[in-house]
Design a protein around this motif. Structure first.
Motif, mmCIF file in Angstrom:
data_model
loop_
_atom_site.group_PDB
_atom_site.id
_atom_site.type_symbol
_atom_site.label_atom_id
_atom_site.label_comp_id
_atom_site.label_asym_id
_atom_site.label_seq_id
_atom_site.Cartn_x
_atom_site.Cartn_y
_atom_site.Cartn_z
ATOM 1 N N HIS A 341 27.392 36.673 -19.314
ATOM 2 C CA HIS A 341 26.627 37.432 -20.149
ATOM 3 C C HIS A 341 27.250 37.375 -21.562
ATOM 4 N N PHE A 342 26.394 36.929 -22.579
ATOM 5 C CA PHE A 342 26.855 37.000 -23.945
ATOM 6 C C PHE A 342 26.319 38.532 -24.580
ATOM 7 N N PRO A 343 27.153 38.997 -25.124
ATOM 8 C CA PRO A 343 26.415 40.249 -25.957
ATOM 9 C C PRO A 343 25.533 40.162 -26.636
ATOM 10 N N ARG A 344 25.378 39.078 -27.224
ATOM 11 C CA ARG A 344 24.629 38.765 -28.455
ATOM 12 C C ARG A 344 24.350 37.291 -28.731
ATOM 13 N N GLY A 345 23.305 36.862 -28.989
ATOM 14 C CA GLY A 345 22.843 35.295 -29.036
ATOM 15 C C GLY A 345 22.748 34.611 -27.703
ATOM 16 N N GLN A 346 22.788 33.364 -27.943
ATOM 17 C CA GLN A 346 22.887 32.254 -26.767
ATOM 18 C C GLN A 346 21.607 32.636 -26.008
ATOM 19 N N GLU A 347 20.486 33.022 -26.455
ATOM 20 C CA GLU A 347 19.553 33.074 -25.563
ATOM 21 C C GLU A 347 18.851 31.804 -24.720
#
Length: 454
Positions: A341-347
């Motif tokens: 799980h990436f906290p932000r980005g890498q959708e």
């Protein structure tokens, strides 16, 4: 009466400053947030949330000691605060003190046992074993009907990690897949739009464009860009380089993305409209931002993986910069993204079809950069670094025009903040357990493999 009015005025002034600082923090304007929090806390030092957020902002710019002091001030005011304890855990994790980080996560869970994100963050820094009571706790939390989808997603990612540790691979993948499905529902990613962007980058930044403007930029030799797919070894390569006495590791620096957004409207099409003098101005702006963090270091690493999208810009605004492209087995790279799980980005990483499609476009763009700028980019394979660390380290240092430094081989002992998902791994000596990791899930990953190798 006057004193009461004065106090009210100061409280209102502090409240306004806190509000602006919070907005700066949300928009990643770290320096602006730090300045406003300092002013606000000087007026109202009893605001625990202000101290916690101040500490978080300081952590983002690498000021570990000052961040810890701010967070301890917050803990004095709010000893059970989730944000306070969570930020302290994050600080310890980035410093490589996983034992202390785990203690802070357990403090959160002692008071708030249903905070799934704390379980998830703790799972990333510990090794689980068969019969681990934490797994039973996680399974119980995951099964609760009272938790929302976000909490269930965090619990599922944590269980995926825990069960992979215990080699229960089939069950691990079930939870990893569930976590990704839950996360993907919250995101808006358009692979077709990204394909159009990549095609446009290739069209604008052709060989004639690169050659026409390559002498126009800022000739500062300090920047070293470490880029590639997420989970391809960028943190390891930066940690090796940052262990050198002449190198400052800046981590995932947002400078290029910010400058491109502000200086090149409608990127990439807007790059075709730049005048020659613009390139030096943009390059100098980037160097000035980098210097705020790195001081007078001879070399500075910027390991934002997605900077591979901006190599055409980098080549012209900073013609003396080094560019290191990190590579890893396509399947290990993609599964490592999918399992995290990436906290932000890498959708793009939460759906296997989108992940595979994104990887193919990334590879297409990197092949283009090698064609239009031969010799400017050093490819370095994660597996080669694992296999022969000293040989590849010497190659890295030679490429960066740096003398040999034995400390680079002892990178796991280097004391610096590491704010990525690989923070725990780079505190260990070289190991090979992540090589061919994907094969434990080969059957489940067959659609991804077929897409990448079709």
């Amino acid at each position: 009466m006057k004193k009461q009015l004065l106090n009210t005025k100061k409280i209102n002034q502090a409240a306004g400053l806190f509000q602006v600082a919070d907005a700066d923090l949300f928009s990643k304007n770290w320096e602006g947030a730090i300045q406003k929090y300092r002013q606000a806390l000087n007026i109202n030092p009893s605001n625990s949330a202000g101290w916690a957020n101040f500490g978080a902002a300081l952590l983002e710019v690498g000021k570990a000691e000052e961040a810890e002091s701010a967070l301890e001030s917050a803990r004095t005011l709010d000893p059970k605060g989730i944000n306070v304890l969570g930020n302290l855990a994050n600080l310890k994790k980035q410093l490589g003190d996983n034992e202390a980080a785990e203690k802070f996560y357990r403090k959160i869970l002692k008071h708030y046992p249903n905070v799934a994100r704390a379980w998830h963050e703790m799972a990333r820094i510990k090794r689980f074993h068969p019969g681990d009571p934490d797994i039973l706790e996680l399974e119980s939390l995951h099964a609760k009907s009272s938790i929302n989808d976000e909490a269930r997603m965090h619990a599922a990612f944590a269980l995926g990690k825990a069960l992979e540790d215990t080699r229960d691979y089939d069950r691990a993948f079930q939870y990893i897949k569930e976590a990704n499905c839950l996360k993907r529902r919250t995101l808006n990613f358009d692979l077709k739009a990204f394909r159009i962007t990549v095609d446009e980058i290739i069209r604008v930044f052709d060989a004639s464009y690169i050659n026409r403007f390559q002498s126009c930029g800022d000739n500062d030799e300090r920047p070293i860009f470490v880029l590639g797919m997420p989970r391809s070894g960028t943190t390891l390569i930066e940690q090796i380089l940052a262990s050198h006495s002449s190198v400052f590791g800046c981590g995932e620096f947002e400078g290029i993305n910010t400058i491109v957004r502000e200086s090149i409207p409608k990127f990439p099409k807007g790059a075709a409209l730049l005048a020659p003098e613009n390139f030096k101005h943009i390059g100098t702006r980037y160097v000035e931002q980098l210097t705020k963090y790195a001081g007078a270091a001879n070399r500075v690493t910027d390991k934002m993986p997605r900077n591979y999208l901006f190599i055409g810009v980098i080549l012209n605004i900073l013609p003396q910069a080094r560019i290191i492209h990190c590579q890893r087995s396509p399947m290990d790279t993609c599964f490592s993204c999918y399992a995290l799980h990436f906290p932000r980005g890498q959708e793009f990483s939460y759906n296997m079809d989108e992940l595979g499609g994104y990887f193919l476009l990334y590879r297409q763009l990197m092949e283009h950069w090698h064609r239009v700028a031969p010799g400017r980019i050093l490819d370095i394979a994660y597996e080669d670094v694992i296999r022969d660390t000293e040989v590849k380290t010497r190659e890295l240092l030679d490429f960066c025009d740096l003398d040999w430094d034995e400390a680079c081989l002892k990178f796991h002992k280097t004391k610096r903040l590491v704010g990525t998902a690989s923070a725990a791994q780079v505190r260990e000596p070289i190991y090979s357990r992540s090589v061919e990791r994907w094969r434990h899930f080969e059957e489940q990953l067959k659609p991804l493999k077929d897409l990448i190798y079709s």
